[in-house]
Design an enzyme around this catalytic site. Structure first.
Site, PDB file in Angstrom:
ATOM      1  N   ALA A  17      16.454  50.972  60.070  1.00 54.03           N
ATOM      2  CA  ALA A  17      16.762  49.916  61.046  1.00 54.03           C
ATOM      3  C   ALA A  17      17.169  48.594  60.391  1.00 54.03           C
ATOM      4  CB  ALA A  17      15.565  49.689  61.960  1.00 54.03           C
ATOM      5  N   GLY A  18      16.946  48.498  59.093  1.00 53.70           N
ATOM      6  CA  GLY A  18      17.193  47.224  58.397  1.00 53.70           C
ATOM      7  C   GLY A  18      18.662  46.811  58.430  1.00 53.70           C
ATOM      8  N   ARG A  22      22.494  42.053  52.178  1.00 49.45           N
ATOM      9  CA  ARG A  22      23.009  41.868  50.812  1.00 49.45           C
ATOM     10  C   ARG A  22      24.168  42.816  50.465  1.00 49.45           C
ATOM     11  NH1 ARG A  22      17.754  42.340  47.438  1.00 49.45           N
ATOM     12  NH2 ARG A  22      16.955  43.189  49.380  1.00 49.45           N
ATOM     13  N   LYS A  29      24.045  49.299  56.483  1.00 45.46           N
ATOM     14  CA  LYS A  29      23.776  49.692  55.096  1.00 45.46           C
ATOM     15  C   LYS A  29      23.729  51.204  54.885  1.00 45.46           C
ATOM     16  CE  LYS A  29      19.709  48.757  53.022  1.00 45.46           C
ATOM     17  NZ  LYS A  29      18.795  47.987  52.154  1.00 45.46           N
ATOM     18  N   THR A  86       7.831  47.646  58.583  1.00 46.83           N
ATOM     19  CA  THR A  86       7.856  49.104  58.393  1.00 46.83           C
ATOM     20  C   THR A  86       6.802  49.809  59.260  1.00 46.83           C
ATOM     21  OG1 THR A  86       6.485  48.756  56.422  1.00 46.83           O
ATOM     22  CG2 THR A  86       8.834  49.091  56.057  1.00 46.83           C
ATOM     23  N   GLY A 108      16.033  55.415  54.722  1.00 42.53           N
ATOM     24  CA  GLY A 108      17.457  55.746  54.813  1.00 42.53           C
ATOM     25  C   GLY A 108      18.297  55.151  53.710  1.00 42.53           C
ATOM     26  N   ASN A 175       4.526  50.912  45.046  1.00 37.20           N
ATOM     27  CA  ASN A 175       4.711  51.779  46.205  1.00 37.20           C
ATOM     28  C   ASN A 175       6.203  52.037  46.387  1.00 37.20           C
ATOM     29  OD1 ASN A 175       4.535  53.009  48.777  1.00 37.20           O
ATOM     30  ND2 ASN A 175       4.739  50.999  49.781  1.00 37.20           N
ATOM     31  N   ALA A 386      65.751  73.202  42.386  1.00 35.74           N
ATOM     32  CA  ALA A 386      65.327  71.794  42.440  1.00 35.74           C
ATOM     33  C   ALA A 386      65.902  71.112  43.670  1.00 35.74           C
ATOM     34  CB  ALA A 386      65.786  71.084  41.180  1.00 35.74           C
ATOM     35  N   SER A 411      70.035  74.772  43.880  1.00 34.67           N
ATOM     36  CA  SER A 411      69.474  73.419  43.963  1.00 34.67           C
ATOM     37  C   SER A 411      70.019  72.648  45.152  1.00 34.67           C
ATOM     38  CB  SER A 411      69.822  72.654  42.680  1.00 34.67           C
ATOM     39  OG  SER A 411      69.201  73.279  41.591  1.00 34.67           O
TER      40      SER A 411
END
Ligand code: UD1
Ligand code: CA
Length: 464
Positions: A17-18, A22, A29, A86, A108, A175, A386, A411
């Site tokens: 969901a973020g 950046r 993202k 979170t 994600g 973590n 060709a 050709s």
């Protein structure tokens, strides 16, 4: 109820969901791509391999775009209207989390997490236990720190960077955010979370402190590679993970015996499977599903997307090939462009600046220079001179050109489709062929050559 196997009662919640500010992009993202697939799709694909009962995805920023971009139809989409942390994010999924089961939380934006590492985490837990994926980093800045009891070494809490005291800041065990928690605990603990912290967020990590206080053991496991738990917050990290991913794929190929001239210069955006004695020169890109048979050689700077190439075919540099089946012993390129719907039989030669689209070309036929072959069926042993063009489009509709076995095309010929060139025909150079030709005859369609004596070249006017 006691479980017998963890994975058959596993739920997975993927946090997505973020905003990802950046990344400096309007694209959410988790939709940025790594190796041709969105970050979120990577996580979903890995999650699936654990055979969970359900996969819930918590979306927020750009949620609609995320939902639309992911085509899997068995996901549970959950909208977190406001990103309050979170813990709050996982709480949105609670109605879907059956109390008898347990939940693995994934992010994600952590795309390279590996199945083997997740299995390690699952194996580290016994029933009714919580488990955390932790990692020891040289620089733990920004991460939640794992606080352990001095004597028992058991995990007692996770302290976020912003709340950590001097002593806790020195802890290098962090973590990763990936954790496994029995749902009955999530139902008890998540509603109890408080946001009285530095970020005024509901921290998922606070449930670890709650567990420890209740005397519930918290198992931990470490990833097989640190990069597996690295998140993407900016384009630089995205580029770094892309290189790591490509490096891993290249190493796998080398281990399988593929010769890569430079393992640092190959990009695989999908799956590439190779039989023995395949050689790949630098800067090739493989997209979708590509299969290379025994002894296949791919020259530098080729791009292959959804292509099957059979044994001993050589593809020379700068060729671009898409949705095509190529049989054994063909010679393709340099500078060939082969477009979707093409099927080349054995020993076909497609040379430089030849474009082939939606065509079938039979055994040993050659089109070596400067041609366009579209919507055509070409027989065995044909020579395409060709500059030959199949005029397959009248501005509104497409038509087929059929060239039977053993035809010789001079050709600079144009075939105005629909047209059939019968077996053994020869077409004189410079012809514009609009009608079917009979077998084993020479057909010419061009104006007679004339020479005009006394003709004068124009002269340049003098400047005033
Ligand atoms: C989180 C952990 C931290 C850990 C770090 C690992 C908490 C409180 N902290 O911190 O211990 O070291 O991850 O990277 O959990 N998200 C939502 N909804 C929200 C907030 C976040 O879906 O309301 C998603 C984000 O999109 C992201 C993930 O959750 O994918 C992590 O969020 P983020 O804000 O990056 O957490 P950190 O502060 O880095
Ligand atoms: Ca983060």
């Amino acid at each position: 109820m006691k479980s017998t196997s963890i994975s058959n009662k596993l739920n997975i919640v993927i946090l997505a969901a973020g905003a990802g500010k950046r990344m400096q992009s309007i694209l959410p993202k988790v939709l940025h791509t790594l190796a041709g697939n969105s970050l979120l799709q990577h996580v979903i694909n890995t999650a699936r391999r654990l055979l969970p009962n359900k996969i819930c995805i918590v979306i927020g920023h750009g949620g609609e775009a995320v939902r639309k971009a992911i085509l899997d139809d068995d996901l549970i989409w959950i909208t977190q209207e406001q990103q309050l942390g979170t813990g709050h994010a996982v709480m949105q999924a609670l109605p879907h989390l059956d109390k008898e089961e347990q939940t693995l939380v994934l992010y994600g934006d952590v795309p390279l997490i590996n199945i083997a590492t997740l299995e390690k985490l699952i194996q580290a837990t016994k029933n009714e236990q919580c488990a955390l994926m932790t990692a020891v980093l040289p620089d733990a800045t920004g991460y939640g720190r794992i606080v352990r009891d001095v004597k028992s070494k058991g995990i007692t809490a996770i302290v976020e960077q912003k709340e950590a005291n001097h002593e806790q800041l020195a802890i290098r065990e962090i973590n990763t955010g990936i954790m496994l928690i029995p749902n009955q605990y999530l139902h008890e603990w998540l509603p109890e979370l408080k946001n009285s912290n530095a970020q005024q967020e509901y921290y998922l990590t606070d449930v670890i402190g709650m567990a420890a206080k209740l005397g519930i053991e918290i198992a931990s496991a470490q990833p097989l590679n640190t990069w597996e738990v690295m998140g993407v917050n900016n384009k630089r990290q995205l580029a770094e993970l892309e290189r790591i991913y490509q490096g891993e794929r290249a190493n796998e190929l080398l281990e399988q015996g593929v010769k890569l001239i430079d393992p640092g210069r190959i990009d695989i955006r999908g799956s590439l499977s190779c039989e023995s004695d395949v050689e790949i020169d630098v800067n090739c890109i493989f997209e979708g599903n590509v299969v290379l048979g025994k002894g296949v050689k791919i020259g530098a700077n080729c791009i292959l997307k959804n292509v099957t190439v059979a044994a001993d075919t050589h593809i020379h540099p700068y060729s671009l090939i898409e949705d095509t089946e190529i049989a054994n012993d063909c010679r393709i390129g340099p500078y060939a462009r082969i477009r979707p719907g093409t099927k080349l039989s054995s020993k076909v030669h497609i040379g430089n600046f030849v474009e082939v689209k939606n065509s079938q070309i039979a055994l040993g036929t050659k089109a070596n220079h400067l041609s366009y072959i579209g919507d055509s069926i070409i027989g065995k042993g044909v020579n395409i001179g060709a500059g030959t063009i199949t005029c397959n489009y009248d501005g509104a509709n497409k038509y087929q050109t059929i060239i039977e076995d053993d035809v010789f095309v001079g050709s600079d010929t144009q075939f105005v489709a629909p047209v059939r060139i019968s077996k053994g025909s020869t077409i004189g150079a410079g012809s514009t062929i609009t009608k079917d030709t009979p077998e084993n005859t020479l057909t010419l369609a061009r104006s007679k050559q004339v020479s005009i004596s006394g003709w004068k070249r124009p002269v340049k006017k003098a400047n005033k």
